[in-house]
Scaffold this motif. Structure first.
Motif, PDB file in Angstrom:
ATOM      1  N   ILE A 391       4.228   3.800  -3.009  1.00  0.00           N
ATOM      2  CA  ILE A 391       2.885   4.208  -3.117  1.00  0.00           C
ATOM      3  C   ILE A 391       1.598   4.186  -3.956  1.00  0.00           C
ATOM      4  O   ILE A 391       1.718   3.044  -4.824  1.00  0.00           O
ATOM      5  N   TRP A 392       0.488   4.778  -3.652  1.00  0.00           N
ATOM      6  CA  TRP A 392      -0.731   4.316  -4.207  1.00  0.00           C
ATOM      7  C   TRP A 392      -1.159   5.461  -5.250  1.00  0.00           C
ATOM      8  O   TRP A 392      -1.505   6.632  -4.436  1.00  0.00           O
ATOM      9  N   LEU A 411       0.664  -4.307   3.002  1.00  0.00           N
ATOM     10  CA  LEU A 411      -0.084  -3.938   1.270  1.00  0.00           C
ATOM     11  C   LEU A 411       0.851  -3.566   0.262  1.00  0.00           C
ATOM     12  O   LEU A 411       1.700  -2.771   0.974  1.00  0.00           O
ATOM     13  N   ALA A 412       1.454  -3.953  -1.012  1.00  0.00           N
ATOM     14  CA  ALA A 412       1.631  -3.532  -1.763  1.00  0.00           C
ATOM     15  C   ALA A 412       1.333  -1.806  -2.957  1.00  0.00           C
ATOM     16  O   ALA A 412       0.160  -2.587  -3.082  1.00  0.00           O
ATOM     17  N   GLY A 413       2.248  -1.572  -2.915  1.00  0.00           N
ATOM     18  CA  GLY A 413       1.217   0.347  -3.623  1.00  0.00           C
ATOM     19  C   GLY A 413       1.478  -0.254  -4.689  1.00  0.00           C
ATOM     20  O   GLY A 413       1.993  -1.269  -6.021  1.00  0.00           O
ATOM     21  N   ASN A 414       0.827   0.062  -5.751  1.00  0.00           N
ATOM     22  CA  ASN A 414      -0.237   0.105  -6.805  1.00  0.00           C
ATOM     23  C   ASN A 414       0.667  -0.099  -7.931  1.00  0.00           C
ATOM     24  O   ASN A 414       0.170  -0.108  -8.858  1.00  0.00           O
ATOM     25  N   ILE A 415       1.426   1.561  -7.287  1.00  0.00           N
ATOM     26  CA  ILE A 415       1.914   2.540  -8.372  1.00  0.00           C
ATOM     27  C   ILE A 415       3.592   2.475  -8.234  1.00  0.00           C
ATOM     28  O   ILE A 415       4.633   2.038  -9.081  1.00  0.00           O
ATOM     29  N   ILE A 416       4.203   2.329  -6.728  1.00  0.00           N
ATOM     30  CA  ILE A 416       5.895   1.966  -7.252  1.00  0.00           C
ATOM     31  C   ILE A 416       5.670   1.069  -5.494  1.00  0.00           C
ATOM     32  O   ILE A 416       4.818   0.938  -4.337  1.00  0.00           O
ATOM     33  N   PRO A 417       5.857  -0.457  -6.107  1.00  0.00           N
ATOM     34  CA  PRO A 417       5.774  -1.462  -4.798  1.00  0.00           C
ATOM     35  C   PRO A 417       6.896  -1.051  -4.113  1.00  0.00           C
ATOM     36  O   PRO A 417       7.804  -1.358  -4.687  1.00  0.00           O
ATOM     37  N   TRP A 418       7.127  -2.203  -3.234  1.00  0.00           N
ATOM     38  CA  TRP A 418       9.227  -2.128  -3.112  1.00  0.00           C
ATOM     39  C   TRP A 418       8.924  -3.128  -2.432  1.00  0.00           C
ATOM     40  O   TRP A 418       8.446  -4.472  -2.002  1.00  0.00           O
ATOM     41  N   ILE A 419      10.024  -3.281  -3.700  1.00  0.00           N
ATOM     42  CA  ILE A 419      10.715  -4.975  -3.943  1.00  0.00           C
ATOM     43  C   ILE A 419      11.935  -4.810  -4.701  1.00  0.00           C
ATOM     44  O   ILE A 419      12.557  -3.150  -4.732  1.00  0.00           O
TER      45      ILE A 419
END
Length: 444
Positions: A391-392, A411-419
């Motif tokens: 989520i961005w 690309l990784a989300g700046n609010i919710i990244p998938w880690i």
């Protein structure tokens, strides 16, 4: 001293005059050959040893010779006594001078705490000499010895041994006060050093405890991450599997959303349901369980709910294959757009316009929330697999979305990244290794 010498001197002169033979003369009625003595007066200041005018010396008798010898012996004795007395007198004068200097020096050294012994009048003085010469010698000897003793005592007092020195009472009290102050300062300093040492020890122990606790926590976290991601090539190289339609299989995102005025949600998704994919994700806040929801249930199309307002999305992913989908929204006029496999499928507006997304809610994968974090409905559950849920807080460009869909960018989300460590599975949901992006493309 003058009286005994004068008496002895007169006796000697008188005896010498009596023993000097005079000019003989014949008195009427006496034998002309008889011996006579003539007395001649001698002035007091005359030398008794001066020669007497020569007179005819008749033959001396044995008695006269004996008397003469006695007189001569007496003269020698008296001369010797006179010489001895003169020497002793000089010695006494010298000793008396030394005594006077020592007493003066003792008075000058009085500030050092010395105390001169009180002089007893009449003690150890010459006094009047006895008239007998043997007593005079003894008396002089005792006097000289007493003077020597006094002189030695004064010399010792003049050069005192400071180990036995007695200080004045006021000086002693001042020194004692000074020593007491120094001792108090020393004790205070020692006490301060002990307190500082105690504080340092406590601080050191606390710092050591904090450091060890931080290291242990870090070690445990590293171990936990190693266990969780031991089967994955990278932190985002996994998928969440939800194999059954139940109300207890789900995954929770640890990190919550902030207040947002726009967003982009992207994910890789594969549905295994026969009809309706269920709820891939839902976000509920206090007072609004349908703050953001993506759902397909029954024969209805996929719907996007924002603040419980609904928009139907023109996408179809219910074929058991991997698909990449993205949804964008902005509070300005409530505009939205849906992408499937990198291509825009449709847009719309008036979806909760001017409504900001509220912060602090629960984000759940696989279940629709009727209350914050709970009251799941099994008929609305998602069945299948999810991955790369990001989520961005902005609208991504179509180029960015297309690059992720064709595996040219990740690309990784700046609010919710998938880690891995941000996703917790519950109720039997599992984390599994994810196929490569190329394999997902082939399967789609």
């Amino acid at each position: 001293m003058g009286t005994p010498f004068a008496v002895m001197l007169l006796l000697l002169i008188a005896t010498s005059v009596l023993l000097v033979p005079g000019i003989t003369s014949t008195a009427p009625g006496q034998d002309s050959k008889a011996t006579r003595f003539v007395c001649t007066s001698v002035p007091l200041d005359a030398d008794p040893s001066c020669p007497v005018p020569a007179v005819p010396m008749p033959v001396n008798t044995a008695q006269e010779q004996e008397l003469r010898a006695t007189v001569m012996q007496l003269r020698e004795t008296i001369l010797q006594q006179k010489e001895t007395l003169g020497n002793q007198k000089e010695t006494i004068k010298e000793l008396t001078s030394k005594l006077t200097r020592c007493e003066s020096a003792q008075l000058d050294a009085k500030y050092m705490g010395s105390r001169r012994k009180q002089h007893v009048p009449g003690k150890d003085t010459m006094g009047d000499l006895p008239r007998d010469h043997s007593q005079v010698v003894d008396h002089l000897g005792r006097t000289i010895q007493a003077l020597k003793n006094r002189l030695g005592s004064l010399e010792q007092q003049t050069h005192p041994n400071f180990s036995n020195h007695t200080f004045p009472s006021d000086l002693r009290e001042q020194l004692q006060r000074k020593l007491g102050d120094l001792e108090s300062q020393l004790l205070n300093k020692v006490s301060e050093l002990e307190d500082e040492k105690y504080v340092l020890l406590n601080e050191t122990a606390a710092h050591r405890y904090k450091t060890e606790s931080a290291l242990n926590a870090l070690h445990e976290r590293v171990t936990e991450l190693e266990k969780e991601s031991s089967g994955f090539k990278s932190p985002d190289d996994f998928k969440v599997s939800l194999p059954l339609r139940t109300n207890y299989l789900f995954a929770r995102i640890k990190k919550s959303l902030p207040e947002m005025y726009a967003f982009t949600v992207c994910m890789w998704i594969r549905s295994r349901a026969s009809s309706g994919i269920g709820t891939p994700f839902s976000y509920a806040v206090s007072g609004q369980a349908n703050e953001i929801v993506l759902i397909e249930w029954g024969k209805n199309p996929i719907e996007l709910l924002i603040n419980d307002k609904v928009a139907q999305l023109p996408i179809n992913i219910n074929d058991g294959k991997w698909h990449h989908i993205c949804i964008t929204w902005t509070t300005r006029d409530g505009m939205w757009e849906a992408f499937q496999d990198g291509q825009s499928q449709g847009t719309g507006e008036n979806l909760a316009p001017w409504h900001p997304i509220k912060a602090g809610g629960d984000l759940i994968l696989g279940q629709e929330q009727d209350t914050v974090g709970g009251r799941f409905d099994a008929t609305q559950a998602f069945v299948g697999e999810l991955s790369h849920f990001n989520i961005w807080d902005r609208i991504l460009t179509p180029e960015d979305i297309r690059s992720m869909a064709n595996c040219s960018a990740n690309l990784a989300g700046n609010i919710i990244p998938w880690i891995d460590n941000n996703v917790v599975v519950n109720g039997g949901a599992t984390k599994l290794p994810l196929e490569t992006c190329k394999e997902r493309l082939v399967s789609s």
